[in-house]
Design a protein around this motif. Structure first.
Motif, PDB file in Angstrom:
ATOM      1  N   ILE A 166      -4.459  -8.530   0.396  1.00  0.00           N
ATOM      2  CA  ILE A 166      -3.603  -8.432   1.590  1.00  0.00           C
ATOM      3  C   ILE A 166      -4.090  -9.424   2.648  1.00  0.00           C
ATOM      4  O   ILE A 166      -3.310 -10.171   3.234  1.00  0.00           O
ATOM      5  CB  ILE A 166      -3.614  -6.987   2.151  1.00  0.00           C
ATOM      6  N   GLU A 167      -5.413  -9.433   2.853  1.00  0.00           N
ATOM      7  CA  GLU A 167      -5.986 -10.305   3.881  1.00  0.00           C
ATOM      8  C   GLU A 167      -5.763 -11.777   3.545  1.00  0.00           C
ATOM      9  O   GLU A 167      -5.427 -12.581   4.398  1.00  0.00           O
ATOM     10  CB  GLU A 167      -7.495 -10.043   4.028  1.00  0.00           C
ATOM     11  N   GLU A 168      -5.960 -12.092   2.247  1.00  0.00           N
ATOM     12  CA  GLU A 168      -5.928 -13.513   1.869  1.00  0.00           C
ATOM     13  C   GLU A 168      -4.512 -14.053   1.645  1.00  0.00           C
ATOM     14  O   GLU A 168      -4.176 -15.135   2.084  1.00  0.00           O
ATOM     15  CB  GLU A 168      -6.764 -13.727   0.602  1.00  0.00           C
TER      16      GLU A 168
ATOM     17  N   SER B  96      -5.432  -7.890  11.301  1.00  0.00           N
ATOM     18  CA  SER B  96      -5.505  -8.162  12.728  1.00  0.00           C
ATOM     19  C   SER B  96      -4.247  -8.860  13.254  1.00  0.00           C
ATOM     20  O   SER B  96      -3.979  -8.846  14.439  1.00  0.00           O
ATOM     21  CB  SER B  96      -6.731  -9.024  13.034  1.00  0.00           C
ATOM     22  N   THR B  97      -3.481  -9.477  12.372  1.00  0.00           N
ATOM     23  CA  THR B  97      -2.301 -10.203  12.842  1.00  0.00           C
ATOM     24  C   THR B  97      -1.040  -9.346  12.821  1.00  0.00           C
ATOM     25  O   THR B  97      -0.002  -9.756  13.319  1.00  0.00           O
ATOM     26  CB  THR B  97      -2.038 -11.451  11.980  1.00  0.00           C
ATOM     27  N   SER B  98      -1.153  -8.157  12.217  1.00  0.00           N
ATOM     28  CA  SER B  98       0.055  -7.342  12.091  1.00  0.00           C
ATOM     29  C   SER B  98       0.577  -6.923  13.458  1.00  0.00           C
ATOM     30  O   SER B  98       1.746  -6.613  13.610  1.00  0.00           O
ATOM     31  CB  SER B  98      -0.234  -6.104  11.256  1.00  0.00           C
TER      32      SER B  98
ATOM     33  N   ARG C 248     -11.634 -16.037   2.996  1.00  0.00           N
ATOM     34  CA  ARG C 248     -12.720 -15.143   3.438  1.00  0.00           C
ATOM     35  C   ARG C 248     -12.806 -15.174   4.957  1.00  0.00           C
ATOM     36  O   ARG C 248     -13.584 -15.928   5.528  1.00  0.00           O
ATOM     37  CB  ARG C 248     -14.061 -15.591   2.836  1.00  0.00           C
ATOM     38  N   LEU C 249     -11.979 -14.344   5.537  1.00  0.00           N
ATOM     39  CA  LEU C 249     -11.909 -14.381   6.992  1.00  0.00           C
ATOM     40  C   LEU C 249     -12.534 -13.154   7.660  1.00  0.00           C
ATOM     41  O   LEU C 249     -12.453 -12.996   8.858  1.00  0.00           O
ATOM     42  CB  LEU C 249     -10.439 -14.510   7.432  1.00  0.00           C
TER      43      LEU C 249
ATOM     44  N   ASP D 160      -9.027  -6.444  -6.002  1.00  0.00           N
ATOM     45  CA  ASP D 160      -9.416  -6.191  -4.601  1.00  0.00           C
ATOM     46  C   ASP D 160      -8.146  -6.189  -3.738  1.00  0.00           C
ATOM     47  O   ASP D 160      -7.822  -7.195  -3.101  1.00  0.00           O
ATOM     48  CB  ASP D 160     -10.404  -7.293  -4.155  1.00  0.00           C
ATOM     49  N   PRO D 161      -7.437  -5.039  -3.721  1.00  0.00           N
ATOM     50  CA  PRO D 161      -6.135  -5.018  -3.003  1.00  0.00           C
ATOM     51  C   PRO D 161      -6.250  -5.399  -1.537  1.00  0.00           C
ATOM     52  O   PRO D 161      -5.452  -6.192  -1.037  1.00  0.00           O
ATOM     53  CB  PRO D 161      -5.673  -3.572  -3.152  1.00  0.00           C
ATOM     54  N   GLN D 162      -7.276  -4.861  -0.841  1.00  0.00           N
ATOM     55  CA  GLN D 162      -7.384  -5.142   0.592  1.00  0.00           C
ATOM     56  C   GLN D 162      -7.667  -6.628   0.828  1.00  0.00           C
ATOM     57  O   GLN D 162      -7.116  -7.240   1.735  1.00  0.00           O
ATOM     58  CB  GLN D 162      -8.487  -4.269   1.211  1.00  0.00           C
TER      59      GLN D 162
END
Lengths: 705, 64
Positions: A161-163, A169-171, B32-33, A156-158
């Motif tokens: 990236i998020e985890e 949203s922070t970029s 999990r955000l 799960d690439p996306q």
């Protein structure tokens, strides 16, 4: 995370495969990317965002971001930046951006606990088009690919990236376009505030506390199922359900109000811009009128000058006007010399004539006293007559002084004493006409700018917009008030629900031991997270305020503007405010735009220090609007912002850096990536990597345009 | 200033909850955000399962 390398293949103006090395080298953590406008600097930032998030960047409000559509992706295939090749359909059918990323140190244990390897991950986003002249529907977006250090695909690439890297949203905080950075000092919108909470781990802990509350609720209801008093359980359950339903409704209404609030604030920002434009237009109109008046005055002066020249031309023949006195004198002298030659000839001829006349007097020889023969007398007479003719001829060649000419000469001499100078007048006329032409050009430029305001009273329009802004600001006030009410209502609902859950739990006296233990555990965990997050948010706000303030005071050139010990305040919504020397909110004036940029960048520093996340700081054309003093101060401290700093600058900005940045800045630069995209490169971006400042400086100077 | 972990430790001690469990919950939440109702339900389910498993493997823990 650190972006070690980005490889752009057929992306925008980057044709073919273009690996761009960004890896920091310990304390040499700054990479400079230098190039003229359109060289491809922003394209690199765009490529990184596309690869990581498939997100387009529009601003710092958090609302402007949107996913790439097929149409947008098709545009990425095109070269931008001018030239005959700009915006032509692509000749290549595959495009990709590959990122080689090293997750941050703080994330290592999380990776290991998830069974993931520590090391460089390779992320690749790609697209293809199957036709020579493709349309948006021909764009094929390939699935995002992420390979770990062991070259295995991460499922799960996306999510990864998020985890483990940087949530989308922070970029916003780390990849900036220089001219938008100041927006961070304006009202922070909810999405931005949410992003800040996220990188500070406040979101995760808040979610934990809320989720545990929900789990408690579920367990309470499970326990209540064993209640002996069915009626009471049903009543309490129904009350809880009603509260829950009302809470959901209220939440939806609150969300709507929040969106309305953001939209209204956005509208106010847009009105502010319009208001500024109108005031600027009003200024331009005034400028236009001033120039028109000035032009009229110059035209009158020019007219007067031309009249004077015309009157002089009427008084004197043009030849007089165009010859200097010296010229006339020279002519007169030459004429006199010619006259003298003629006079000498005349003298000689007259002498010869007189001698012959003397010889012929009495027609008798003076020596022998015998009369001349008739043939001789006739011959002498012919000769004397010939001399007379020649003398007459020479007399005709003599220049007779022209009485009119002499009179003009006298006039010229008199006027010369009265500053008469025709050449001077003509030069003045030429200059006047030049000034008039310049004014006309300036007026034309203003006219073009003002075309859209034609037939409009801009002052009146600005006033109308000002009224509209005030109205919107009142709406914002009322929306904020209603949001406060929503918050207190929702808090009340939450408290009531918690009470009911406790009561439901108590009703379930016969519930299983496991359910009871789990309930207690969830309750304790909820308390841990609830109490910890309140303290964490407070600590982090203070830390951001402190670190931002420290950096601000190191980099400002107007220390006197700010409060000495607490120059920065961060409120509960992570809105940053500069404080004046009296401890009140600082009102920015228009001249302080450079200071606001400095505050914004200090805020990024504060956030990075307060957050446990590691992120690259990418600043695109940030220095263009800064004062030299700010450039010196910020570059002296830039290296301490994080482990990876990427600066994109124009050639001019770079040359400003060479002038104003201290040596300590250059000691942290690891490489200079010089970009060029012009007719020399067939409008394709070419990079040249240099390792010395002097080489880079020469390169930037050689292509400064 | 205390770090996030130090704060969690402080309140784990206060409420007598095992710090490892707290960190497990935190990691689960941090991973999990994404906003959304389904995401929340999924998280709550995972937290519930985590607590249940923890209780099974730590029968003698406090908070009874």
């Amino acid at each position: 995370m650190i972006i070690e390398r980005v490889t752009l293949t057929n992306f925008g103006s980057f044709r073919g495969v273009n690996p761009i090395d960004l890896k920091p080298d310990g304390s040499r953590n700054i990479t400079l990317i230098v190039g003229h406008g359109g060289a491809g600097k922003t394209t690199i930032g765009k490529a990184i965002r596309w690869a990581l998030y498939n997100l387009q960047f529009h601003g710092t409000s958090g609302h402007g971001e949107r996913d790439y559509t097929h149409e947008d992706v098709l545009k990425l295939f095109f070269r931008e930046g001018g030239g005959a090749q700009a915006n032509k359909p692509p000749s290549e059918s595959n495009m990709s951006v590959k990122l080689e990323i090293l997750p941050g140190e703080s994330i290592k244990s999380a990776l290991t606990s998830h069974g993931l390897k520590v090391g460089t991950y390779v992320l690749e986003r790609s697209a293809s088009v199957g036709k020579i002249v493709p349309s948006a529907r021909d764009v094929i977006l390939n699935p995002l690919s992420l390979k770990g250090p062991n070259l295995r695909e991460v499922p799960d690439p996306q999510g990864f990236i998020e985890e483990f890297l940087l949530p989308a949203s922070t970029s916003t905080f780390f990849m900036f376009h220089g001219d938008r950075i100041r927006d961070l000092t304006k009202q922070i919108e909810q999405p931005v505030a949410d992003s800040i909470k996220l990188i500070l781990d406040v979101t995760a802990m808040t979610n934990a506390a809320n989720d545990l509350q929900k789990v408690m609720g579920q367990l309470a209801r499970k326990a209540a199922a064993s209640s002996q008093d069915e009626t009471l359980r049903k009543v309490k359950q129904a009350t809880w359900d009603k509260l829950d339903e009302d809470e959901k409704k209220q939440s939806l209404l609150r969300d709507e109000k929040n969106i309305m609030l953001s939209e209204t604030r956005e509208a106010v920002r847009s009105l502010e811009t319009q208001h500024g434009d109108l005031l600027q237009a009003a200024g331009l109109f005034e400028d236009f009128d001033r120039k028109e008046k000035e032009k009229k005055e110059l035209e009158e002066e020019n007219e007067h000058n031309e009249r004077k020249i015309r009157s002089l031309l009427d008084q004197f023949p043009r030849e007089v006007l165009y010859h200097s006195l010296f010229g006339h004198a020279f002519e007169v002298k030459k004429q006199e010399e010619r006259n003298r030659v003629h006079e000498k000839k005349m003298e000689s001829l007259t002498r010869d004539k007189q001698q012959l006349e003397e010889m012929l007097r009495g027609e008798v020889c003076h020596v022998c006293k015998q009369p001349f023969p008739k043939s001789m007398i006739d011959s002498y007479k012919r000769e004397i007559s010939g001399f007379a003719e020649k003398i007459e001829e020479e007399t005709g060649l003599l220049h007779e002084p022209d009485p009119e000419y002499e009179a003009i000469m006298q006039e010229v001499v008199i006027l010369g004493g009265n500053n008469y100078n025709p050449t001077e007048l003509e030069r003045a006329g030429f200059e006047l006409r030049g000034e008039i032409q310049d004014l006309e050009n300036e007026m034309n430029k203003i006219d073009v700018k003002l075309r859209k305001y034609k037939n409009a009273d801009v002052r009146e329009a600005a006033k109308r917009i000002d009224d509209e802004m005030r109205q919107k600001e009142r709406e914002i006030g009322s929306l904020e008030e209603s949001l406060r009410l929503f918050k207190s209502t929702l808090d009340q609902f939450q408290r009531n629900k918690r009470e009911l859950e406790k009561e439901l739990f108590k009703l379930g006296g016969g519930a299983s031991k496991e359910v009871k233990r789990n309930y207690k555990m969830a309750e304790s965990l909820s308390s841990v997270f609830g109490e910890a997050v309140t303290e964490l948010a407070d600590e982090k706000r203070q830390e951001i305020a402190f670190e931002t303030g420290q950096m601000l005071m190191k980099t400002t050139i107007k220390r006197g503007l700010f409060h000495k010990t607490a120059p920065v305040d961060v409120d509960e919504n992570f809105q940053i405010r500069a404080m004046n020397m009296n401890g009140d909110n600082l009102e920015w004036d228009e001249e302080s735009s450079s200071e606001r940029s400095i505050l914004s960048v200090s805020f990024i520093y504060g956030l990075l220090k307060a957050s446990e996340r590691e992120a690259p700081v990418i600043l695109d054309t940030f220095f263009g609007n800064l004062d030299p003093g700010h450039i010196t101060n910020i570059t002296a401290n830039l290296s301490s912002f994080g482990s990876q700093i990427v600066l994109m600058t124009t050639n001019t900005e770079f040359l400003d850096l060479t002038e104003y940045a201290p040596q300590s800045f250059w000691d942290h630069v690891n490489r200079y990536i010089m970009l060029r995209n012009n007719s020399d490169t067939n409008f394709v971006t070419k990079q040249k990597v240099l390792h010395s400042r002097s080489e880079a400086e020469n390169e930037a100077k050689s292509q400064k345009f | 200033m205390p770090s996030k972990n130090e704060l969690l430790k402080k309140y784990s001690n206060k409420h007598a909850v095992n710090f490892d469990l707290v960190m497990k919950v935190f990691e689960l939440e941090r991973g999990r955000l994404h906003p959304g109702e389904n995401e929340e339900k999924y998280r709550q389910q995972e937290v519930t399962e985590l607590i249940e498993k923890w209780q099974e493997s730590h029968p003698g823990d406090a908070n009874e």
